[in-house]
Design a protein around this motif. Structure first.
Motif, short mmCIF file in Angstrom:
data_model
loop_
_atom_site.label_atom_id
_atom_site.label_comp_id
_atom_site.label_asym_id
_atom_site.label_seq_id
_atom_site.Cartn_x
_atom_site.Cartn_y
_atom_site.Cartn_z
N SER A 1 0.84 -1.18 0.00
CA SER A 1 0.00 0.00 0.00
C SER A 1 0.88 1.24 0.00
CB SER A 1 -0.88 -0.02 1.26
OG SER A 1 -1.82 1.01 1.20
N ILE A 2 0.40 2.27 -0.67
CA ILE A 2 1.09 3.57 -0.62
C ILE A 2 0.11 4.53 0.03
CG2 ILE A 2 2.01 5.48 -1.98
CD1 ILE A 2 2.74 3.30 -4.13
N SER A 3 0.36 4.88 1.29
CA SER A 3 -0.67 5.62 1.99
C SER A 3 -0.19 6.95 2.54
CB SER A 3 -1.26 4.75 3.10
OG SER A 3 -0.28 3.94 3.68
N ARG A 4 -1.14 7.84 2.67
CA ARG A 4 -0.92 9.18 3.19
C ARG A 4 -1.16 9.09 4.69
NH1 ARG A 4 -2.80 13.76 -0.52
NH2 ARG A 4 -1.72 15.51 0.40
N LEU A 5 -0.15 9.44 5.49
CA LEU A 5 -0.26 9.29 6.94
C LEU A 5 -0.05 10.63 7.63
CD1 LEU A 5 1.98 6.10 7.33
CD2 LEU A 5 -0.48 6.19 6.94
N CYS A 6 -0.59 10.77 8.83
CA CYS A 6 -0.42 12.00 9.61
C CYS A 6 -0.02 11.68 11.04
CB CYS A 6 -1.72 12.80 9.65
SG CYS A 6 -2.21 13.46 8.06
N ARG A 7 0.97 12.40 11.52
CA ARG A 7 1.37 12.27 12.92
C ARG A 7 1.55 13.65 13.50
NH1 ARG A 7 5.95 7.51 11.93
NH2 ARG A 7 4.48 6.02 11.07
N ALA A 8 1.05 13.85 14.72
CA ALA A 8 1.08 15.19 15.33
C ALA A 8 2.41 15.45 16.02
CB ALA A 8 -0.08 15.33 16.31
N GLU A 9 3.48 15.44 15.23
CA GLU A 9 4.80 15.62 15.82
C GLU A 9 5.36 16.98 15.46
OE1 GLU A 9 6.89 11.46 15.75
OE2 GLU A 9 6.29 12.01 13.74
N ARG A 10 6.43 17.36 16.15
CA ARG A 10 7.13 18.58 15.77
C ARG A 10 7.94 18.25 14.52
NH1 ARG A 10 7.13 22.21 20.39
NH2 ARG A 10 8.98 23.32 19.70
N PRO A 11 7.71 18.97 13.44
CA PRO A 11 8.43 18.66 12.22
C PRO A 11 9.91 19.00 12.33
CG PRO A 11 6.78 20.37 11.84
CD PRO A 11 6.77 20.06 13.29
N GLN A 12 10.74 18.26 11.67
CA GLN A 12 12.16 18.56 11.55
C GLN A 12 12.66 17.87 10.30
OE1 GLN A 12 14.30 16.20 14.78
NE2 GLN A 12 12.22 16.29 15.55
N LYS A 13 13.96 17.91 10.08
CA LYS A 13 14.47 17.39 8.83
C LYS A 13 14.13 15.90 8.65
CE LYS A 13 18.54 17.43 5.90
NZ LYS A 13 20.00 17.50 5.85
N GLY A 14 13.50 15.58 7.55
CA GLY A 14 13.15 14.20 7.26
C GLY A 14 11.91 13.72 7.98
N ARG A 15 11.21 14.66 8.61
CA ARG A 15 10.07 14.26 9.43
C ARG A 15 9.00 15.33 9.39
NH1 ARG A 15 11.01 13.12 15.75
NH2 ARG A 15 9.28 11.69 16.13
N LEU A 16 7.86 15.02 8.80
CA LEU A 16 6.78 15.99 8.68
C LEU A 16 5.52 15.46 9.35
CD1 LEU A 16 7.36 16.89 4.92
CD2 LEU A 16 8.08 18.21 6.92
N ARG A 17 4.49 16.31 9.37
CA ARG A 17 3.25 15.86 10.01
C ARG A 17 2.35 15.13 9.02
NH1 ARG A 17 1.44 20.72 14.03
NH2 ARG A 17 1.24 19.09 15.59
N GLU A 18 2.57 15.36 7.75
CA GLU A 18 1.83 14.60 6.74
C GLU A 18 2.85 14.08 5.75
OE1 GLU A 18 -1.96 15.37 3.84
OE2 GLU A 18 -0.15 16.51 3.49
N PHE A 19 2.79 12.81 5.45
CA PHE A 19 3.78 12.21 4.56
C PHE A 19 3.19 10.95 3.93
CE2 PHE A 19 4.78 8.71 7.42
CZ PHE A 19 4.32 9.20 8.62
N PHE A 20 3.97 10.34 3.07
CA PHE A 20 3.52 9.12 2.40
C PHE A 20 4.43 7.98 2.78
CE2 PHE A 20 1.96 12.64 -0.02
CZ PHE A 20 0.66 12.26 -0.32
N GLN A 21 3.86 6.81 2.85
CA GLN A 21 4.67 5.66 3.20
C GLN A 21 4.27 4.46 2.35
OE1 GLN A 21 4.52 3.66 7.22
NE2 GLN A 21 6.43 4.76 7.47
N TRP A 22 5.30 3.82 1.84
CA TRP A 22 5.11 2.57 1.10
C TRP A 22 5.24 1.43 2.11
CZ3 TRP A 22 9.67 -0.06 -1.76
CH2 TRP A 22 9.24 -1.23 -2.42
N ASN A 23 4.21 0.62 2.21
CA ASN A 23 4.22 -0.51 3.12
C ASN A 23 4.07 -1.81 2.36
OD1 ASN A 23 3.24 1.65 5.28
ND2 ASN A 23 3.93 -0.20 6.35
N THR A 24 4.89 -2.79 2.69
CA THR A 24 4.65 -4.13 2.14
C THR A 24 4.59 -5.08 3.32
OG1 THR A 24 6.90 -4.98 1.99
CG2 THR A 24 6.17 -3.54 0.20
N ASP A 25 3.72 -6.05 3.21
CA ASP A 25 3.60 -7.04 4.29
C ASP A 25 3.39 -8.43 3.71
OD1 ASP A 25 3.35 -5.56 7.06
OD2 ASP A 25 2.35 -4.31 5.56
#
Length: 438
Positions: free
Chosen positions: A103-127
């Motif tokens: 799956s290629i999904s749009r995810l959100c985490r309520a974190e403080r953004p910094q380099k390489g880390r945002l509050r909304e991003f995409f992740q490729w998952n294989t299982d």
RNA sequence: GUGGGAGUAGCUCAGCUGGUUAGAGCACCAGGUUGUGGUCCUGGGGGUCGCGGGUUCGAAUCCCGUCUCUCACCCCA
């Protein structure tokens, strides 16, 4: 009215950025398919409980949650794995094994953004969910991640897959005198060690492991740098739990990617649900966060009320990956292109012969554009063709049009040739940049 | 949650010991070019100098507050 800007930690995807994103997604999808995975998707929000059930209530502070008008506690998905587990659980008895889903999904985490880390991003998952914990599945999982990274131009000198095993590490630590209650502390120490200076690490270790003898044993463990050294180092009681790792490395070698892989005792990963093999992929040189992380979690489904079924998977985020690819200048092909730009010196000729040519090219799936202004100088039109990154300019001019010929100009090298319209259309069938066949 | 850095044109930034009408490069638009683009030259549009208050004859510049962004720590699925 005040100007409203985008929300912290989110990104706008203008066409230029969207071209990069689509290129990443295309690569992820292609790698998944050629490794035998099929695509699924889950809702963008779930019951909050799906995430707190396994990770505890603290997790709630790190995700975006809401209460709907019916009083339901919901959360925007911060990861895909619980949704996958939920979906698989619902059909566990009817799904053919192994389940290989991506799956290629749009995810959100309520974190403080910094380099390489945002509050909304995409992740490729294989299982991969199989019947038993085959090392073949572990290897296939790692291979898929490497296969993708290799396909976009990252070579063995660029990246390293660091592999370890939670199960083995637990046995190893116990053989050195650590008790179950200390394992969490040691995991976190091992995880931190590569990221902090040695003196700081020593101080931290002294504080968390008061016993000097134990500390000494931990230090010695960290000098184990390969699977061979591990086998030599470990006492008899641990050998059995090393065997799956040893097998895994053997398989990875036979699959041809051992140059990318290495044993690393510092890889433990934060998430509690990993049970066996764990791995992370890093850029060999830069200080970036892990590009990819994954491992085996044999009781994830059981944790959500399902049966105990072995599973292995990984997640790869778009943010660090893009930074890495940009550093390595590997994003050149991630640009918007136009196949043909039609250039004309007299709009009457264009209407007579050009518009139907536009139609023919578009019917064949080629992106095709032209100047709307009717009276632009050809120099202007070619300028437009350049700025739209056209591969070819098709020049309709008075000199050639009487004999139904056009001038085909290759915009990359400037070469051009006269060719009959009929022959040109036939020739385009061979063009390999034709991307959207009908 | 803690600590550092920064907010001036669409982007990257200069200007800041207070003083004409706030600048450059890139990008954008147009011209140089009535059969040939990327280079070059010329011109143009675009700014309440993050916001609010204070000091001053005068503030992008000094002071206070505030908001936002960013980097690191915590955490990291």
């Amino acid at each position: 009215m005040e100007k409203i800007q985008s929300v912290k930690g989110t990104r706008d995807f203008y066409p230029e950025e969207m071209a990069v994103r689509n290129w990443l997604f295309d690569g992820w999808q292609a790698a998944s398919l050629r490794n035998g995975f099929v695509e699924y998707d889950s809702p963008i929000f779930e019951y909050l409980q799906l995430y707190t059930a396994k990770s505890g209530d603290e997790i709630a502070g790190q995700l975006f949650s809401l209460t709907d008008r019916g009083g339901r506690e919901l959360a925007i998905r911060p990861e895909t794995t619980p949704s996958l587990a939920r979906m698989v659980n619902q059909r566990i008895n009817s799904l053919p094994r192994p389940v290989k889903w991506f799956s290629i999904s749009r995810l959100c985490r309520a974190e403080r953004p910094q380099k390489g880390r945002l509050r909304e991003f995409f992740q490729w998952n294989t299982d991969i969910i199989s019947d038993s914990a085959y090392e073949y599945a572990d290897a296939d999982c790692i291979y898929t991640a490497v296969d993708y990274l290799r396909s976009v131009g990252l070579i063995k000198d660029d990246i390293i897959v660091k592999i370890s095993s939670r199960a083995m590490l637990a046995e190893l630590l116990k053989s050195q005198g650590f008790v179950d209650e200390q394992l969490g502390t040691v995991y976190s120490l091992l995880d931190k060690q590569p990221k902090i200076p040695p003196d700081k690490f020593t101080a931290m270790a002294e504080e968390q492991i008061p016993d000097a003898d134990l500390r000494e044993r931990l230090m010695r463990l960290q000098s184990v740098g390969s699977i061979g050294e591990l086998i030599e180092f470990a006492p008899e009681s641990v050998q059995k739990s090393i065997y799956p790792l040893e097998t895994l490395f053997h398989i990875l070698g036979k699959m041809g990617i051992s140059d990318y892989c290495g044993f690393d005792i510092n890889i433990v990963r934060g998430l509690a649900y990993y049970t066996g093999m764990v791995f992370e992929i890093f850029d060999r040189r830069s200080q970036l966060r892990a590009v990819c992380g994954g491992g085996r979690y044999d009781n994830l489904l059981a944790g959500l009320g399902g049966p105990s079924v072995p599973a292995v998977g990984f997640g790869m985020g778009d943010v660090v990956l893009e930074i890495l690819l940009r550093e390595k200048n590997l994003l050149d092909s991630a640009k918007n292109h136009l196949d043909f730009f039609i250039v004309y010196d007299d709009y009457k000729i264009f209407e007579d012969k050009g518009l139907s040519l536009v139609n023919s090219l578009r019917e064949k799936g080629f992106s095709t554009a032209f100047d709307y202004r009717r009276t632009s100088a050809m120099a202007r039109q070619l300028k437009m063709a350049s700025s739209q990154a056209a591969r070819f300019a098709v020049i309709l001019g008075q000199e050639t049009i009487d004999s139904d010929e056009i001038t085909l100009k290759n915009m990359a090298d400037g070469s051009q040739k006269r060719i009959a319209i009929k022959d040109f259309l036939k020739e385009t069938d061979k063009y390999e940049f034709q991307r959207r066949p009908l």
